[in-house]
Design a protein around this motif. Structure first.
Motif, PDB file in Angstrom:
ATOM      1  N   CYS A 117      48.305  34.633  45.281  1.00  0.00           N
ATOM      2  CA  CYS A 117      47.348  35.078  44.269  1.00  0.00           C
ATOM      3  C   CYS A 117      46.632  36.359  44.685  1.00  0.00           C
ATOM      4  O   CYS A 117      46.358  37.231  43.851  1.00  0.00           O
ATOM      5  N   VAL A 118      46.308  36.471  45.980  1.00  0.00           N
ATOM      6  CA  VAL A 118      45.626  37.682  46.443  1.00  0.00           C
ATOM      7  C   VAL A 118      46.567  38.878  46.366  1.00  0.00           C
ATOM      8  O   VAL A 118      46.152  40.008  46.079  1.00  0.00           O
ATOM      9  N   MET A 119      47.846  38.642  46.579  1.00  0.00           N
ATOM     10  CA  MET A 119      48.816  39.736  46.540  1.00  0.00           C
ATOM     11  C   MET A 119      49.233  40.080  45.111  1.00  0.00           C
ATOM     12  O   MET A 119      49.382  41.253  44.758  1.00  0.00           O
ATOM     13  N   LEU A 120      49.386  39.037  44.278  1.00  0.00           N
ATOM     14  CA  LEU A 120      49.946  39.256  42.941  1.00  0.00           C
ATOM     15  C   LEU A 120      48.915  39.212  41.825  1.00  0.00           C
ATOM     16  O   LEU A 120      49.090  39.866  40.797  1.00  0.00           O
ATOM     17  N   LEU A 121      47.844  38.414  41.999  1.00  0.00           N
ATOM     18  CA  LEU A 121      46.906  38.208  40.889  1.00  0.00           C
ATOM     19  C   LEU A 121      45.449  38.477  41.279  1.00  0.00           C
ATOM     20  O   LEU A 121      44.551  37.749  40.840  1.00  0.00           O
ATOM     21  N   PRO A 122      45.160  39.490  42.070  1.00  0.00           N
ATOM     22  CA  PRO A 122      43.763  39.690  42.479  1.00  0.00           C
ATOM     23  C   PRO A 122      42.844  39.984  41.307  1.00  0.00           C
ATOM     24  O   PRO A 122      41.686  39.554  41.297  1.00  0.00           O
ATOM     25  N   SER A 123      43.332  40.697  40.315  1.00  0.00           N
ATOM     26  CA  SER A 123      42.480  41.038  39.161  1.00  0.00           C
ATOM     27  C   SER A 123      42.110  39.793  38.375  1.00  0.00           C
ATOM     28  O   SER A 123      40.989  39.685  37.843  1.00  0.00           O
ATOM     29  N   VAL A 124      43.063  38.840  38.279  1.00  0.00           N
ATOM     30  CA  VAL A 124      42.781  37.581  37.573  1.00  0.00           C
ATOM     31  C   VAL A 124      41.735  36.780  38.346  1.00  0.00           C
ATOM     32  O   VAL A 124      40.799  36.211  37.753  1.00  0.00           O
ATOM     33  N   LEU A 125      41.880  36.716  39.667  1.00  0.00           N
ATOM     34  CA  LEU A 125      40.922  35.970  40.492  1.00  0.00           C
ATOM     35  C   LEU A 125      39.518  36.541  40.361  1.00  0.00           C
ATOM     36  O   LEU A 125      38.528  35.798  40.400  1.00  0.00           O
ATOM     37  N   ASN A 126      39.435  37.844  40.186  1.00  0.00           N
ATOM     38  CA  ASN A 126      38.125  38.490  40.087  1.00  0.00           C
ATOM     39  C   ASN A 126      37.416  38.227  38.765  1.00  0.00           C
ATOM     40  O   ASN A 126      36.290  38.677  38.571  1.00  0.00           O
ATOM     41  N   LEU A 127      38.061  37.478  37.870  1.00  0.00           N
ATOM     42  CA  LEU A 127      37.416  37.090  36.610  1.00  0.00           C
ATOM     43  C   LEU A 127      36.668  35.760  36.743  1.00  0.00           C
ATOM     44  O   LEU A 127      35.915  35.380  35.853  1.00  0.00           O
ATOM     45  N   ILE A 128      36.892  35.045  37.857  1.00  0.00           N
ATOM     46  CA  ILE A 128      36.311  33.696  38.015  1.00  0.00           C
ATOM     47  C   ILE A 128      34.826  33.806  38.360  1.00  0.00           C
ATOM     48  O   ILE A 128      34.457  34.449  39.354  1.00  0.00           O
ATOM     49  N   LYS A 175      47.407  47.579  44.677  1.00  0.00           N
ATOM     50  CA  LYS A 175      48.242  47.982  43.541  1.00  0.00           C
ATOM     51  C   LYS A 175      49.708  47.597  43.750  1.00  0.00           C
ATOM     52  O   LYS A 175      50.442  47.375  42.796  1.00  0.00           O
ATOM     53  N   ASN A 176      50.145  47.533  45.016  1.00  0.00           N
ATOM     54  CA  ASN A 176      51.531  47.184  45.310  1.00  0.00           C
ATOM     55  C   ASN A 176      51.600  46.594  46.715  1.00  0.00           C
ATOM     56  O   ASN A 176      50.584  46.472  47.406  1.00  0.00           O
ATOM     57  N   ALA A 177      52.821  46.246  47.136  1.00  0.00           N
ATOM     58  CA  ALA A 177      53.008  45.614  48.443  1.00  0.00           C
ATOM     59  C   ALA A 177      52.578  46.539  49.575  1.00  0.00           C
ATOM     60  O   ALA A 177      51.976  46.103  50.564  1.00  0.00           O
ATOM     61  N   LEU A 178      52.863  47.819  49.439  1.00  0.00           N
ATOM     62  CA  LEU A 178      52.491  48.771  50.479  1.00  0.00           C
ATOM     63  C   LEU A 178      50.976  48.867  50.596  1.00  0.00           C
ATOM     64  O   LEU A 178      50.425  48.954  51.700  1.00  0.00           O
ATOM     65  N   ASP A 179      50.329  48.840  49.446  1.00  0.00           N
ATOM     66  CA  ASP A 179      48.862  48.871  49.428  1.00  0.00           C
ATOM     67  C   ASP A 179      48.299  47.610  50.088  1.00  0.00           C
ATOM     68  O   ASP A 179      47.299  47.650  50.803  1.00  0.00           O
ATOM     69  N   PHE A 180      48.974  46.484  49.860  1.00  0.00           N
ATOM     70  CA  PHE A 180      48.548  45.207  50.453  1.00  0.00           C
ATOM     71  C   PHE A 180      48.635  45.274  51.978  1.00  0.00           C
ATOM     72  O   PHE A 180      47.719  44.851  52.690  1.00  0.00           O
TER      73      PHE A 180
END
Length: 749
Positions: free
Chosen positions: A347-358, A238-243
């Motif tokens: 992409c894993v840090m900023l766009l993981p939800s988008v990647l999960n659509l592929i 959800k955020n950098a700390l979560d990452f």
């Protein structure tokens, strides 16, 4: 040698495009390998990021891409079970990285040079085959097996082949539709020259198409909906700390545990071997034919593994799937590998939800095309044409990797290659040639570069076949190593077996450390004793045999240094050869002769004169030569000039400025038939060439007759049959010498 490519705007664009393609390929593989290794999914992503950025920056390879390796999956699973926890395993990864750095410092990268090219090509073809077999289920929506699983035996108790049969019951029509359309699009793109020039990579378009298609199909409902299990599954922060919370760290309190060091050593050795093999393989794909520095690569991999161990990643190596995708996408420099790592991180840090659509099926289509490029039919044709010693190890490596895994497959391929090498060495440790010297027949046995105990039987057989009272020369001049067992056998043959059978043994080229002294009991040039035993007929036969060796490329191996010493005290030639000065007809070469074997008289057009006759009289009456050979040749320039000036108003000296050429031309013109000379101007170039050769032949006959007629001494020697005067024609096109019938022992006056 590494050929550096200048960085330009075009190369940067090409690298960025290639990096994007590698990112799309790497993403599901990183996750799949982590899943197959029973490790946290995020550890695979971390390995991909570190492999791209850290190793990419440190590596000297322009095309290799590093990341979590399918070949290490079984090793990781085993070590995780033995070390009990992932944090202790991370400590082993750090230790393994240190071992790899040590290997780089010790220059262990040289080991890659010992892997045959057939094995490397088999590895590439095997990876291509595995990609096709493993990605077909994913293409059609059968996604139970992890995307990065490459071994034949799978964790779900299935294998590569049974997984194909499982497609029928686990077929997903929505994913299959996207996969088939994606594959068709990529194949169409690859077949179009115009589309391949398009600046946007086809892989990106396929991913955009597949994602959009999946979104649209979700409105259809039912079996057309692409569920999460058929899409990329990246851990979402959800955020950098979560990452940062996804990171795991090694347990340094276990540094005293011996199992950590043994696991680290195993990881280092296997990862290093895979890296060296993969780097060598991808270098063969590089269109610029650059060679990656192997030791630097080991250092880079070692640093990379230390980094992944510190933050919770899987061990990494150079990986052939991503590397081949990198080359196929047009990468020029290592910027592409670094960029793919940056994309993974961003992409894993900023766009993981988008990647999960592929959808996985459209990514499988990309990998299928990559696989086909590695294993297309032209590869098999090329290896088949190179012969069984290349094709069998190639095919064995391919099949072994497909039905086991990369490491075992390569070891099997290496074993078969070594077996072929040993078989070849056992079959051909010697080269056996029967040579006809002036002194008689000699069997020359040339030893191979390496002669081991495995070659004993073949060498014994070769020595056993030497005829009684024969002569054998054992030639070790090209040999670097001879097994002590072989040396003992040679000494026994020289000292005991050969004397009992009346065989003469000559020894040449043995190194001082073998304590076998040089021994030459034959003469490969004309001596007084040999020359006095020769008849004109035998000399003619020697010249004929020499020309045949010259034409067939089987010239005698001569020790010209020894001949130089032997002939320094005197000369005893067996023949006098009168030939033209033409640079293409050196008598010693075309008759395969040694120093001191002939008197060579050379003059333009092989014309006779008082000086030439004087030389011949000395060679026969005084020096004892047994034969005079007049040697003309085809396409003779002097004869051609004589024909050309036959009816010319200009003299030769006027036309050429060569005042002393006139007598030579006039002498040759005596051999031109006057009835034919008037037709010369009307001849075609082909007819003129044939006519010039016929004049050269007639001139040889005239010279033979003239020598006997004009020299009383030579005529007397011919009459007593102590010498013969022979004519011959040398064909400069094929090297053959025709000895003219009717000239032998001529006594015409």
């Amino acid at each position: 040698m590494d050929y550096s490519i200048p960085i330009t705007r075009r190369s940067v664009i090409a690298d960025l495009v290639a990096g994007l393609v590698v990112f799309l390929v790497a993403l599901p593989l990183c996750l799949g390998i982590a899943q197959a290794s029973n490790a946290p999914l995020f550890s695979g992503i971390l390995a991909g990021i570190i492999g791209g950025i850290v190793v990419g920056l440190l590596s000297g390879s322009n095309t290799s891409v590093s990341g979590p390796a399918a070949g290490l999956t079984a090793v990781v699973v085993t070590q995780l079970e033995q070390l009990k926890s992932f944090d202790v395993f991370l400590l082993a990864v750090i230790v393994g990285g240190m071992f790899q750095c040590a290997l780089g410092v010790m220059k262990a990268g040289v080991l890659a040079a010992f892997v045959p090219s057939a094995v490397i090509k088999g590895l590439l073809a095997a990876i291509g085959t595995i990609l096709i077999l493993k990605q077909l289920p994913h293409l059609l929506g059968e996604d139970k097996d992890p995307e990065g699983e490459m071994s034949f035996a799978q964790p779900d108790a299935e294998n590569t082949l049974t997984e194909l049969f499982a497609i029928a019951k686990d077929f997903h029509q929505g994913a299959a539709l996207i996969g088939i359309l994606s594959l068709a699009f990529l194949l169409f793109w690859e077949s179009s020259k115009d589309l391949k020039k398009f600046p946007v990579p086809s892989a990106l378009l396929v991913v955009v198409f597949g994602t959009a298609m999946a979104s649209w199909m979700s409105t259809w409902g039912g079996a057309w909906v692409i569920e999460a299990s058929h899409r990329v599954e990246v851990p979402v922060s959800k955020n950098a700390l979560d990452f940062v919370g996804f990171l795991q760290f090694p347990n340094f309190t276990m540094l005293s545990n011996p199992a950590v060091y043994s696991a680290g050593l195993v990881l280092a050795l296997i990862a290093s071997l895979e890296t060296l093999l993969n780097v060598q393989a991808v270098d063969k794909l590089d269109k610029y034919k650059r060679v990656s520095p192997r030791n630097r690569e080991l250092l880079a991999q070692g640093v990379g593994n230390i980094c992944v161990g510190l933050i919770g990643g899987l061990p990494l190596t150079s990986v052939i799937v991503r590397s081949s995708a990198n080359v196929n996408a047009g990468a020029v420099t290592k910027l592409s590998a670094v960029f793919h790592g940056v994309l993974l991180f961003a992409c894993v840090m900023l766009l993981p939800s988008v990647l999960n659509l592929i959808p996985k099926s459209c990514l499988a289509a990309i990998l299928l095309v990559t696989g086909y490029k590695l294993v297309n039919p032209s590869v098999f044709k090329e290896m088949w044409n190179e012969g069984k010693y290349q094709f069998v190890p190639f095919l064995a490596t391919l099949l072994a990797i497909v039905f086991t895994d990369l490491l075992y497959g390569v070891l099997i391929g290496l074993g078969i290659s070594i077996a072929f090498i040993l078989n070849s060495n056992m079959r051909r440790p010697v080269r056996r040639v029967v040579e006809k010297h002036i002194a008689g027949e000699l069997t020359r046995i040339e030893l191979a570069n390496q002669v081991s105990f495995l070659n004993r039987a073949v060498l014994e057989q070769a020595l056993r076949e030497i005829p009684r009272d024969g002569h054998v020369l054992l030639d070790a001049s090209n040999t670097d190593y001879i097994d002590p067992d072989i040396l003992g056998m040679i000494r026994e043959f020289r000292d005991q077996v050969a004397p009992m059978r009346g065989v003469k043994v000559s020894l040449h080229g043995f190194r001082e450390k073998y304590h076998i002294e040089e021994l030459l009991q034959f003469v490969d040039h004309s001596t007084r004793e040999l020359r006095d035993q020769l008849t004109p007929e035998r000399v003619l036969s020697i010249l004929q045999e020499g020309n045949e060796r010259f034409r067939s490329g089987k010239r005698l191996v001569r020790d010209f240094g020894k001949q130089l010493q032997s002939t320094s005290a005197g000369q005893h030639p067996m023949a006098v050869v009168l030939s033209c000065i033409d640079s293409r007809s050196p008598a010693e070469l075309i008759f395969d002769l040694g120093l001191g074997d002939i008197f060579s008289v050379r003059v333009a057009g092989n014309v006779i004169s008082p000086k030439v006759l004087g030389s011949m009289e000395f060679g026969t009456a005084m020096a004892g030569a047994r034969l005079i050979l007049v040697l003309g040749h085809t396409s003779c320039g002097a004869v051609g000039a004589a024909v050309r000036f036959c009816n010319s108003a200009q003299s030769v000296s006027q036309a050429t400025g060569c005042t002393h050429l006139e007598p030579i031309v006039h002498d040759i013109q005596k051999s031109i038939d006057s009835s034919t000379s008037s037709k010369i101007a009307d001849m075609s170039p082909e007819e003129l060439g044939t006519f010039v050769d016929s004049v050269a032949r007639q001139h040889v006959l005239r010279c033979v007759e003239g020598i006997v007629r004009e020299s009383d001494i030579i005529r007397d020697l011919v009459a007593k049959r102590r010498i013969a005067v022979v004519g011959a024609m040398y064909n400069i096109s094929n090297g053959q010498i025709e000895f003219i019938e009717g000239t032998f022992n001529s006594s015409s006056t």
